[in-house]
Write a protein that holds these residues in place. Structure first.
Motif, PDB file in Angstrom:
ATOM      1  N   ILE A 196      -3.995   0.673   7.331  1.00  0.00           N
ATOM      2  CA  ILE A 196      -4.230   1.939   6.647  1.00  0.00           C
ATOM      3  C   ILE A 196      -3.945   3.112   7.586  1.00  0.00           C
ATOM      4  O   ILE A 196      -4.427   3.120   8.722  1.00  0.00           O
ATOM      5  CB  ILE A 196      -5.708   2.027   6.180  1.00  0.00           C
ATOM      6  CG1 ILE A 196      -6.087   0.826   5.310  1.00  0.00           C
ATOM      7  CG2 ILE A 196      -5.980   3.340   5.455  1.00  0.00           C
ATOM      8  CD1 ILE A 196      -5.411   0.791   3.978  1.00  0.00           C
ATOM      9  N   VAL A 218     -10.818   4.928   2.137  1.00  0.00           N
ATOM     10  CA  VAL A 218     -10.730   3.485   1.933  1.00  0.00           C
ATOM     11  C   VAL A 218     -12.015   2.770   2.351  1.00  0.00           C
ATOM     12  O   VAL A 218     -12.493   1.869   1.659  1.00  0.00           O
ATOM     13  CB  VAL A 218      -9.518   2.904   2.685  1.00  0.00           C
ATOM     14  CG1 VAL A 218      -9.525   1.376   2.661  1.00  0.00           C
ATOM     15  CG2 VAL A 218      -8.219   3.439   2.071  1.00  0.00           C
ATOM     16  N   LEU A 234       0.824  -1.207   0.000  1.00  0.00           N
ATOM     17  CA  LEU A 234       0.000   0.000   0.000  1.00  0.00           C
ATOM     18  C   LEU A 234       0.859   1.258   0.000  1.00  0.00           C
ATOM     19  O   LEU A 234       0.531   2.257  -0.660  1.00  0.00           O
ATOM     20  CB  LEU A 234      -0.934  -0.019   1.207  1.00  0.00           C
ATOM     21  CG  LEU A 234      -2.027  -1.089   1.162  1.00  0.00           C
ATOM     22  CD1 LEU A 234      -2.685  -1.249   2.523  1.00  0.00           C
ATOM     23  CD2 LEU A 234      -3.060  -0.763   0.090  1.00  0.00           C
ATOM     24  N   TYR A 256      -4.051   5.612  -1.983  1.00  0.00           N
ATOM     25  CA  TYR A 256      -5.138   5.279  -1.072  1.00  0.00           C
ATOM     26  C   TYR A 256      -6.498   5.719  -1.607  1.00  0.00           C
ATOM     27  O   TYR A 256      -7.533   5.270  -1.114  1.00  0.00           O
ATOM     28  CB  TYR A 256      -4.879   5.888   0.304  1.00  0.00           C
ATOM     29  CG  TYR A 256      -3.730   5.223   1.032  1.00  0.00           C
ATOM     30  CD1 TYR A 256      -3.907   3.990   1.663  1.00  0.00           C
ATOM     31  CD2 TYR A 256      -2.473   5.810   1.071  1.00  0.00           C
ATOM     32  CE1 TYR A 256      -2.859   3.362   2.310  1.00  0.00           C
ATOM     33  CE2 TYR A 256      -1.417   5.187   1.720  1.00  0.00           C
ATOM     34  CZ  TYR A 256      -1.609   3.966   2.339  1.00  0.00           C
ATOM     35  OH  TYR A 256      -0.560   3.338   2.972  1.00  0.00           O
ATOM     36  N   TYR A 291      -6.570   8.196   5.952  1.00  0.00           N
ATOM     37  CA  TYR A 291      -7.185   7.656   4.737  1.00  0.00           C
ATOM     38  C   TYR A 291      -8.383   6.765   5.029  1.00  0.00           C
ATOM     39  O   TYR A 291      -8.938   6.165   4.107  1.00  0.00           O
ATOM     40  CB  TYR A 291      -6.152   6.883   3.923  1.00  0.00           C
ATOM     41  CG  TYR A 291      -4.983   7.718   3.474  1.00  0.00           C
ATOM     42  CD1 TYR A 291      -5.156   8.775   2.574  1.00  0.00           C
ATOM     43  CD2 TYR A 291      -3.705   7.469   3.957  1.00  0.00           C
ATOM     44  CE1 TYR A 291      -4.076   9.553   2.172  1.00  0.00           C
ATOM     45  CE2 TYR A 291      -2.618   8.244   3.560  1.00  0.00           C
ATOM     46  CZ  TYR A 291      -2.820   9.278   2.668  1.00  0.00           C
ATOM     47  OH  TYR A 291      -1.753  10.046   2.276  1.00  0.00           O
ATOM     48  N   VAL A 343      -8.092   2.404  -3.232  1.00  0.00           N
ATOM     49  CA  VAL A 343      -8.172   1.206  -2.399  1.00  0.00           C
ATOM     50  C   VAL A 343      -9.545   1.141  -1.749  1.00  0.00           C
ATOM     51  O   VAL A 343      -9.988   2.106  -1.122  1.00  0.00           O
ATOM     52  CB  VAL A 343      -7.073   1.217  -1.321  1.00  0.00           C
ATOM     53  CG1 VAL A 343      -7.192  -0.021  -0.419  1.00  0.00           C
ATOM     54  CG2 VAL A 343      -5.684   1.275  -1.961  1.00  0.00           C
TER      55      VAL A 343
END
Length: 284
Positions: free
Chosen positions: A259, A267, A228, A234, A263, A237
């Protein structure tokens, strides 16, 4: 935090029932799914339709999905492509897919690469991609390990999506499962191609105890964190669970550990609305 589960399963197939009982150890019923959604603040879910065409085999499509206590309006679906029928009776299969795409709550197409022994860029899928363009919907593609030992991994490697993305630059594609275990390869495809996204569903399988155990394994988390960070995308995703492979709330917590907090909203919520854009008019 509002959450969209962008990848789950719910059908009458015995395999999913066995997975729920033996692996995820979840209540594989409409009531069970509803309770799981409520506990994790899931406001919408995208069911990956199976490629089966048996009568009454799939009941996961939203316009047919009824809870015991009423209609649920937060479920959407991707129509599953039966690749063998594209060979044997393409006209019937394409008609079925297009009729599904005419339904507002069918928000995408799902191709089961690896389970069917064709690369995602194989010409058999050309008319499917033409339908994706016609209806302006994304195509999710299984990538990575297959649960079935009869699957062939070479067809499910995420690098195969690079050629597809270049050939169809006007279609958005989702690499399911971030191509696990080839997460870094998937990350490169995402970073290189503007029209390629990924979901984080199905990175592990097991009951609540197993999910929490794997969340504590640093090297396991870092495998995906590295990918990632490398992709640095991001905004591309999507959160997903692959339920009933895992219980939902513990899996939310596991993905949160991968994460950066800044974000989370993208996400877990916003990115799914951008990719599966038909959902927007139904969700606040």
């Amino acid at each position: 935090m509002k959450v969209i589960d962008a990848h789950l399963h719910f059908s009458n197939r015995e395999g999913f029932k066995n997975t729920a009982k033996e692996i995820g150890q979840v209540d594989y019923s409409a009531t069970g799914l509803k309770k799981s959604f409520q506990s994790a603040n899931i406001v919408a879910g995208v069911i990956m339709g199976t490629p089966s065409r048996e009568t009454n085999q799939v009941y996961g499509y939203p316009d047919e999905f009824i809870y015991e206590d009423g209609t649920l309006d937060c479920l959407f679906s991707c129509v599953g492509v039966n690749s063998e029928r594209l060979i044997e009776d393409a006209e019937t299969e394409l008609f079925y897919i297009e009729e599904e795409l005419k339904k507002d709550k069918v928000v995408g197409i799902k191709i089961y690469a690896g389970y069917f022994h064709y690369y995602a860029y194989d010409p058999i899928y050309t008319p499917v991609y033409e339908l994706a363009k016609k209806y302006n919907i994304p195509v999710a593609i299984h990538c990575g390990d297959t649960q079935s030992p009869s699957g062939l991994l070479k067809y499910a490697h995420p690098l195969t999506i690079d050629e597809l993305a270049v050939n169809y630059s006007d279609i958005n594609f989702i690499i399911c499962h971030i191509g696990s275990p080839w997460a870094l390869d998937a990350a490169e495809v995402i970073a290189k191609n503007n029209n390629v996204y990924t979901d984080l569903s199905g990175l592990l399988a097991g009951n609540e105890k197993e999910v929490r155990r794997m969340k504590s394994v640093r090297l396991f988390r870092e495998h995906y964190q590295k990918a990632l960070i490398f992709a640095n995308s991001y905004d591309k995703v999507l959160f997903g669970t692959d339920w009933p492979l895992v219980p939902i709330q513990p899996y939310v917590e596991f993905v949160q550990s991968l994460i950066p907090k800044e974000y989370y909203e993208q996400v877990f919520y916003k990115n799914a609305l951008e990719v599966y854009s038909r959902m927007k008019k139904y969700i606040d």
